[in-house]
Design an enzyme around this catalytic site. Structure first.
Site, PDB file in Angstrom:
ATOM      1  N   HIS A   2       0.647  -1.128   0.007  1.00  0.00           N
ATOM      2  CA  HIS A   2       0.332   0.100  -0.060  1.00  0.00           C
ATOM      3  C   HIS A   2       0.768   1.073  -0.133  1.00  0.00           C
ATOM      4  O   HIS A   2       0.863   2.268  -1.155  1.00  0.00           O
ATOM      5  CB  HIS A   2      -1.155  -0.151   1.326  1.00  0.00           C
ATOM      6  CG  HIS A   2      -2.149   1.464   1.096  1.00  0.00           C
ATOM      7  ND1 HIS A   2      -2.403   1.930   0.186  1.00  0.00           N
ATOM      8  CD2 HIS A   2      -2.654   2.362   2.034  1.00  0.00           C
ATOM      9  CE1 HIS A   2      -3.406   2.630   0.420  1.00  0.00           C
ATOM     10  NE2 HIS A   2      -3.446   2.597   1.952  1.00  0.00           N
ATOM     11  N   LYS A  31     -14.700   2.437   1.560  1.00  0.00           N
ATOM     12  CA  LYS A  31     -14.662   1.337   2.839  1.00  0.00           C
ATOM     13  C   LYS A  31     -14.333   2.689   3.977  1.00  0.00           C
ATOM     14  O   LYS A  31     -12.854   2.754   4.140  1.00  0.00           O
ATOM     15  CB  LYS A  31     -13.432   0.505   2.600  1.00  0.00           C
ATOM     16  CG  LYS A  31     -14.180  -0.622   4.019  1.00  0.00           C
ATOM     17  CD  LYS A  31     -13.473  -1.488   3.653  1.00  0.00           C
ATOM     18  CE  LYS A  31     -12.032  -1.348   3.021  1.00  0.00           C
ATOM     19  NZ  LYS A  31     -11.368  -3.558   3.003  1.00  0.00           N
TER      20      LYS A  31
END
Length: 303
Positions: free
Chosen positions: A134, A197
């Site tokens: 990430h 999310k």
């Protein structure tokens, strides 16, 4: 003899990985051998490798059960070096402990950094598929080996989706899925986007669909790198059906699917679940062996 004419080496695997490892070895023109494992009553394990190994060895070992398998590869790498192996490559279709790349509170172990250094101390090269990176740009930043290759299952999964569905809308269940969704959609002209999310805990998330993407009456495929608990996919499926989606399918690279995840995803109305065979699972629909073999030819056999 020139290096490129030398014997390409051997693929080692454990019994549970044998079928895919043999296919890889045959594709690459390499030998294959299975590592024997014995478990003692106290839980310790003993590994037995072939008594003679070539200078170049590839270990096929997915790390979907990481806590024991990291011990296995520690023992195997040490034994292989003792047997004279000079170039040792880890082919881990699924690479564990890549998610935590920073300490979110004081004292937290940054598993990506720690496990990455551990692997770099054992292997000369690491080949994997869709590692969960990430905040780092390359696999080599996470696993500092001389050769670090991160492949993607997205193109292979997209080709399968194209055979099964038409007029597809491709959606990632969260923002981190954009890299896979964008890559998969590129070759097929599909509309795509990602949900937003908000995670309230390991099993509690809320989902907002992309505002600029109309899914009413459309065939939607949810795509991600990994499915574990399945909660995010369930929430996204509910939101898509509420928005009028005609159908929802799921395509993931890594089918972890802990507990009753598959059952709950199907109960949410998902028609098909397609996964790559990086992790053996009943949902496996596409093979990564050819993609992995190409990577070995480029980075291992010709190095």
């Amino acid at each position: 003899m020139p290096a490129h004419d030398a014997t390409p080496g051997m693929v080692l695997s454990f019994e549970e990985d044998r079928e895919r490892a043999v296919s890889l070895a045959q594709t690459c023109g390499m030998a294959h051998a299975t590592v024997a494992r014995h478990r003692f009553p106290d839980g310790e394990i003993k590994l037995t490798l072939p008594a003679s190994l070539p200078p170049c060895v590839v270990l096929w070992r997915g790390l979907e059960y990481p806590n024991e398998r990291l011990t296995e590869i520690l023992l195997l790498a040490g034994a292989a070096r003792d047997l004279g192996v000079r170039k040792l490559t880890l082919l881990a279709p699924y690479l564990a402990y890549m998610r935590q790349d920073m300490a979110f509170s004081p004292g937290e172990a940054v598993s990506q950094r720690i496990v990455g250094r551990f692997l770099a101390g054992l292997f000369d090269a690491v080949v994997t598929v869709d590692p969960h990176l990430h905040r780092v740009a390359t696999l080599q930043e996470a696993v500092p080996v001389p050769v670090a290759v991160a492949l993607s299952g997205a193109p292979v999964l997209a080709a399968h989706v194209a055979q099964r569905r038409s007029d597809v809308v491709l959606i990632g269940p969260d923002e981190e899925a954009m890299q896979w969704v964008e890559q998969a959609a590129a070759g097929h002209g599909w509309a795509y986007g990602v949900c937003r999310k908000v995670r309230h805990g390991d099993r509690n998330v809320s989902i907002a669909l992309p505002e600029d993407l109309d899914v009413d009456g459309r065939a939607v495929v949810l795509m991600d790198d990994v499915a574990s608990s399945g909660h995010t996919l369930v929430k996204a499926s509910h939101a898509l059906f509420q928005a009028g989606a005609r159908s929802v399918d799921v395509a993931v690279t890594h089918a972890l699917f802990a507990g009753d995840a598959v059952e709950r995803i199907r109960e949410a109305g998902v028609a098909e679940i397609w996964s790559a065979d990086c992790i053996p699972h009943a949902t496996n629909a596409v093979s990564m062996v050819t993609t992995l073999a190409r990577a070995l030819h480029a980075h291992h056999l010709n190095a």
